[in-house]
Structures are given as C-alpha cells and as structure tokens.
Design an enzyme around this catalytic site. Structure first.
Site, short mmCIF file in Angstrom:
data_model
loop_
_atom_site.label_atom_id
_atom_site.label_comp_id
_atom_site.label_asym_id
_atom_site.label_seq_id
_atom_site.Cartn_x
_atom_site.Cartn_y
_atom_site.Cartn_z
N HIS A 308 0.85 -1.19 0.00
CA HIS A 308 0.00 0.00 0.00
C HIS A 308 0.88 1.23 0.00
O HIS A 308 1.93 1.24 0.64
CB HIS A 308 -0.91 0.01 1.24
CG HIS A 308 -2.06 0.95 1.11
ND1 HIS A 308 -1.95 2.28 1.40
CD2 HIS A 308 -3.32 0.74 0.68
CE1 HIS A 308 -3.12 2.86 1.17
NE2 HIS A 308 -3.97 1.96 0.72
N ASP A 365 -8.02 -5.17 0.02
CA ASP A 365 -8.54 -6.00 -1.06
C ASP A 365 -8.16 -7.48 -0.94
O ASP A 365 -8.66 -8.30 -1.70
CB ASP A 365 -8.03 -5.48 -2.41
CG ASP A 365 -8.66 -4.15 -2.77
OD1 ASP A 365 -9.86 -4.02 -2.51
OD2 ASP A 365 -7.96 -3.28 -3.30
N1 CMC Z 1 4.08 -7.59 -4.83
C1 CMC Z 1 5.43 -7.58 -4.97
N2 CMC Z 1 6.18 -6.49 -4.79
C2 CMC Z 1 5.57 -5.35 -4.46
C3 CMC Z 1 4.18 -5.28 -4.29
C4 CMC Z 1 3.44 -6.46 -4.48
N3 CMC Z 1 2.08 -6.44 -4.34
N4 CMC Z 1 3.81 -4.01 -3.97
C5 CMC Z 1 4.98 -3.30 -3.93
N5 CMC Z 1 6.03 -4.11 -4.23
C6 CMC Z 1 7.46 -3.73 -4.23
C7 CMC Z 1 7.81 -2.96 -5.50
O1 CMC Z 1 8.24 -3.81 -6.53
C8 CMC Z 1 8.92 -2.06 -4.98
O2 CMC Z 1 10.08 -2.84 -4.87
P1 CMC Z 1 11.54 -2.17 -5.16
O3 CMC Z 1 11.72 -1.15 -4.07
O4 CMC Z 1 12.48 -3.31 -5.09
O5 CMC Z 1 11.45 -1.55 -6.53
C9 CMC Z 1 8.48 -1.72 -3.56
O6 CMC Z 1 7.66 -2.83 -3.15
C10 CMC Z 1 7.68 -0.43 -3.47
O7 CMC Z 1 6.59 -0.51 -4.38
P2 CMC Z 1 5.97 0.72 -5.17
O8 CMC Z 1 5.30 0.25 -6.41
O9 CMC Z 1 7.01 1.79 -5.30
O10 CMC Z 1 4.90 1.22 -4.12
P3 CMC Z 1 3.67 2.16 -4.41
O11 CMC Z 1 3.37 2.85 -3.15
O12 CMC Z 1 3.91 3.01 -5.63
O13 CMC Z 1 2.50 1.13 -4.80
C11 CMC Z 1 0.65 -0.32 -4.66
C12 CMC Z 1 1.48 0.76 -3.95
C13 CMC Z 1 -0.60 -0.60 -3.85
C14 CMC Z 1 0.19 0.20 -6.05
C15 CMC Z 1 1.51 -1.61 -4.81
O14 CMC Z 1 1.87 -2.10 -3.54
C16 CMC Z 1 0.79 -2.70 -5.60
O15 CMC Z 1 0.85 -2.69 -6.84
N6 CMC Z 1 0.08 -3.65 -4.92
C17 CMC Z 1 -0.68 -4.65 -5.61
C18 CMC Z 1 -2.01 -4.08 -6.05
C19 CMC Z 1 -2.97 -3.87 -4.89
O16 CMC Z 1 -3.15 -4.73 -4.04
N7 CMC Z 1 -3.65 -2.69 -4.88
C20 CMC Z 1 -4.63 -2.34 -3.87
C21 CMC Z 1 -4.16 -1.22 -3.01
S1 CMC Z 1 -5.18 -0.98 -1.53
C22 CMC Z 1 -6.77 -0.63 -2.05
C23 CMC Z 1 -6.94 0.47 -3.01
O17 CMC Z 1 -6.12 1.39 -3.14
O18 CMC Z 1 -7.95 0.46 -3.68
#
Ligand code: CMC
Length: 434
Positions: A308, A365
């Site tokens: 998140h 989720d």
């Molecule tokens: N699985 C594997 N690695 C992950 C995941 C994941 N679900 N989420 C983040 N990471 C890793 C990412 O690869 C990065 O690694 P590194 O530092 O080595 O490059 C690190 O964690 C930070 O990730 P980020 O993409 O920079 O983080 P963000 O804050 O931009 O993204 C997020 C947040 C929710 C989009 C992301 O965690 C994600 O894609 N999660 C899966 C989709 C999901 O469950 N979304 C629902 C969010 S909660 C409800 C809502 O918002 O509606």
C-alpha cells in the site's frame, strides 16, 4: 499554519526563501511550496505524489506506520464494531455522529431516493450483455446528470447536498442493475422498508417470481465491508473526483471519473485481481513459485492485495475483514479453499525478507473478495461493491472541496522533456531523420 519555517536556497543565485509549514491536527506537516515558482523560477517535482499533500481535509486520517484509520476522528475498529454504513455515511458527510432523530431522517431520505428514472433503465439495454459491470457503472453514473439536472447548480449548497444524497441512494440501484444485465434477469425495484445493504442484496438476488428474504448475517457482513471501504483520504479515485470537480464539473460526472479511476488493478480493481490470482495459484504447494515471481525484478508480476502507498504496517481494514471471513464462512457451514490458500499465502509472504524489508502487508482487497464470493457476488462485481461504498467518501470530499472558499482549479505543472523549439519542415523536404 505553524510558526516554524524551512529555508530553501538556490545555490546558483544564492537566493533563499522561507517555506511555511502547514500543520494539521494529526500527522506530518506540509511544506508550503505554492510560491517557489514565483520566487525561484522552479517547480516542485513529485511524480505519483509520494510526498505531496494536495489539499487540507478534515474527513479521514491515516497513520500508515501505525496502521491507524480514523473517520472524523473515530477509529475504524470502533465504527466497524458498533456503527452502521448509513451512520458512517452521515458522519463522513456532516462531520459528526447523528442523533437518533437525525439518523432516522437521513436513513429515510437516502432510502426514498433509491429509485432511478425509468428512462435511465433503458441505458442498460444499450450495453452488450456481457459488458464488465464497471464499464456499465462509469457510463450509467455519468449519465445521471442528464436526468437530475434540477440539482446541478454547484454554487448552491442545497443543490450540492441533493446531488450527494441522490448519488449515495442511486449508486446501489445502478450497481445491482449491472449485475442483472450480466445475468439476463429483470432489474428489481428497491424496497424502502429494507436497510441500505438489505435493499442492495434484495436488488441483486431477488427475482420477481419468488419471495426473497435478506440473510441478516450477509446484510451485516456487507454493512461492515461498506463501512471499511467508505473513505480513505486522497487515494487515486478520490483525488480524481477532486481534480474533476475542481474545474466546476457536474457532480455526477465527477463520481463517474472516480469510478473509472477505481477500476484499475493497482486500486479498487485489486479485489477482483486477488481472486483471479488465488484461483491461478490453486494449491498451497504452488505458493513459493508465485512468491518467487513477485520478488523477481525482471517479472512485472505482483502479489495482488499486498502493499500500500500509505500503510507500511498491517492495513487495519484487512485485519477486520479477515476475521469476518471466518464468521461468514463458518455460518456457511465450512471453509473456502481459497481462504485457506490466502491465509497461507499471507503467512509465507509475511515471513519473507523481501516483503518484510519493503513493509508489504495484506491490504483491504486481500480478503474482501473471499467474503463477496461467500455471499454469492461474482468476481467481476467486486470492484463495483467497492464503488458503492466509496461513493460516500467521494461525495464527502467533493462537498468539502466545493465549500472551500479558497478552492482552485487543480492544474499541475510539468517538467517538459520534449524537443526544444524548432522550425516546421515542409513535407517535400523531410527525410526519415527529421
Ligand atoms: N508484490 C510484490 N512487490 C511489491 C508489491 C506487491 N504487491 N507491492 C509493492 N512491491 C514492491 C515494489 O516492486 C517495490 O520494490 P523495489 O523497491 O524493489 O522496486 C516496492 O515494493 C515499493 O513498491 P511501489 O510500487 O514503489 O509502491 P507504491 O506505493 O507506488 O504502490 C501499490 C502501492 C498498492 C500500487 C503496490 O503495492 C501494488 O501494486 N500492490 C498490488 C495491487 C494492490 O493490491 N492494490 C490495492 C491497493 S489498496 C486498495 C486500493 O487502493 O484500492
């Protein structure tokens, strides 16, 4: 505003300016940078808004490090245990918990606006029968302004309030209509004697040829899920609603924009993606393979329902949903293999260095789809369920923004990276390299 300031110095010109700190009641302050372009000729640059507060708001507070979520100051755990979705809707809209009389008036008001114009129902038949329900939601909610334009004078607070009530009341009717379209069943009219969630279950699952009784456990489980999803401060879809509304756009169009933004798998579309992921994993023995893929930098695969932007701790909503999963599944006489799989996946991920280091925990989720599945809601409706609940938050933020006398159009700047100015080359003089 706080009396503390930060200083920003341009090392080339030697010019230093003061940056005021904007303090809220809880959480870190914001650094006021609105004047830096004027003073230093530079923009602030923060793609994805990692460190940027886009507004001041008194609706919802999140402490992502501690895993705290407050609606108007009330902890989500207390609301989930003691309140109802309709009361939470009142709280988010008006800022305070209602008295018994205010709650009854509000409940009656919302329930008496649940019908939609008969002509609007024809819209549904214009969509392909197997259209994704979120696609239909975006279209039909966007079309509401064509039916309810008697209340779209956004300068009039009463009109704004009527539009807010209409949206909260009619979105479940439209959502159930999306499901009925997929099923090839007639839309059911709302029943005003039922609760908000009872009525939604009725519109989803009743058919005209049979009596339908609302299951109280399903009704309560849905009510809790809706409370948990009702608001989450400046998430992508709420920020979209605010951005669309900042130009003075019609409220129904703004909410349709929010629905479109919610649909993405990084946001509300994740609940649908989680179920598909669990079905694909299929067996606990396959979990390590999927964890390995999620950790592989060369593979775009991510564990859906994990991670998140704000929570760097367990999402408090996921914890509540996980315990309701147990209750709902037990009442349905057993477990769900996908729930067992999800529990095991969580356990393995939370003990894995990759997830620990990055503070990746299950989010709202991760478990919600398991409950929806147990209630008979099909996977392609999961994000629609999220949209019903989040409509309350979107509307509360839109009302807050519209009442703010300092509200401005949201017009970000950019760092231009295209070609510098150059002269037009007539067609006959162009070569492949031009
Ligand atoms: N699985 C594997 N690695 C992950 C995941 C994941 N679900 N989420 C983040 N990471 C890793 C990412 O690869 C990065 O690694 P590194 O530092 O080595 O490059 C690190 O964690 C930070 O990730 P980020 O993409 O920079 O983080 P963000 O804050 O931009 O993204 C997020 C947040 C929710 C989009 C992301 O965690 C994600 O894609 N999660 C899966 C989709 C999901 O469950 N979304 C629902 C969010 S909660 C409800 C809502 O918002 O509606």
């Amino acid at each position: 505003m706080s009396d503390r300031t930060l200083k920003l110095t341009d090392q080339r010109s030697g010019k230093t300016i003061d940056l005021p700190l904007v303090k809220g009641t809880l959480g870190p302050p914001g650094i006021g940078v609105g004047h830096i372009y004027r003073e230093l000729g530079a923009f602030s640059y923060d793609p994805g808004f990692l460190s940027t507060a886009s507004c001041q708001s008194n609706i919802t507070y999140i402490d992502g490090e501690q895993g705290i979520l407050l609606y108007r100051g009330y902890p989500i755990e207390q609301l989930a245990a003691q309140s109802t979705f309709i009361e939470v809707a009142y709280l988010l809209l008006y800022g305070e918990l209602p008295t018994a009389a205010q709650l009854e008036d509000f409940r009656r008001l919302i329930l008496h606006h649940t019908m939609i114009n008969e002509t609007l129902k024809r819209f549904f038949t214009g969509f392909y029968h197997d259209a994704h329900p979120m696609a239909v939601m975006v279209g039909v909610v966007g079309s509401l302004s064509a039916f309810y334009h008697d209340s779209t004078d956004i300068a009039n607070p009463k009109h704004r309030e009527i539009s807010a009530h209409r949206l909260i009341a009619k979105v479940p009717t439209i959502a159930a209509g999306c499901y009925k379209l997929n099923m090839g069943e007639p839309m059911m009219y709302p029943q005003n004697h039922l609760s908000y969630c009872g009525n939604f279950l009725h519109m989803m699952f009743a058919v005209p040829c049979e009596d339908y009784e609302v299951d109280p456990l399903a009704e309560r489980a849905l009510d809790i899920l809706f409370m948990l999803h009702a608001d989450h401060e400046q998430n992508a879809s709420t920020a979209t609603v605010r951005q669309a509304g900042s130009s003075g756009a019609d409220p129904f169009a703004c909410i349709a924009a929010g629905i479109a933004s919610l649909w993405g798998p990084a946001h509300g579309g994740a609940n649908e993606a989680v179920l598909k992921m669990l079905e694909e994993i299929g067996d606990v023995r396959a979990i390590p393979r999927y964890i390995a893929r999620a950790k592989d930098r060369d593979d775009p695969y991510r564990l859906m329902g994990f991670g998140h932007r704000v929570y760097k701790n367990y999402d408090p909503r996921a914890r509540i949903i996980r315990s309701i999963c147990h209750e709902v599944l037990e009442s349905r006489g057993g477990s769900d293999p996908l729930f067992e799989l999800a529990l095991r996946l969580e356990e393995i991920a939370l003990n894995d260095e990759y997830f620990i280091e990055r503070k990746l925990y299950p989010n709202v989720d991760f478990y919600s789809g398991i409950i929806y599945r147990a209630l008979g809601v099909p996977v392609n409706m999961f994000t629609v369920m999220f949209a019903i609940a989040r409509t309350v938050g979107w509307v509360a933020h839109w009302l807050e923004m519209m009442a703010d006398p300092d509200q401005k159009i949201g017009r970000p700047r950019q760092i231009y990276t295209g070609p510098a100015q150059r002269d037009y080359v007539p067609l006959e003089k162009r070569t492949a390299s031009d």
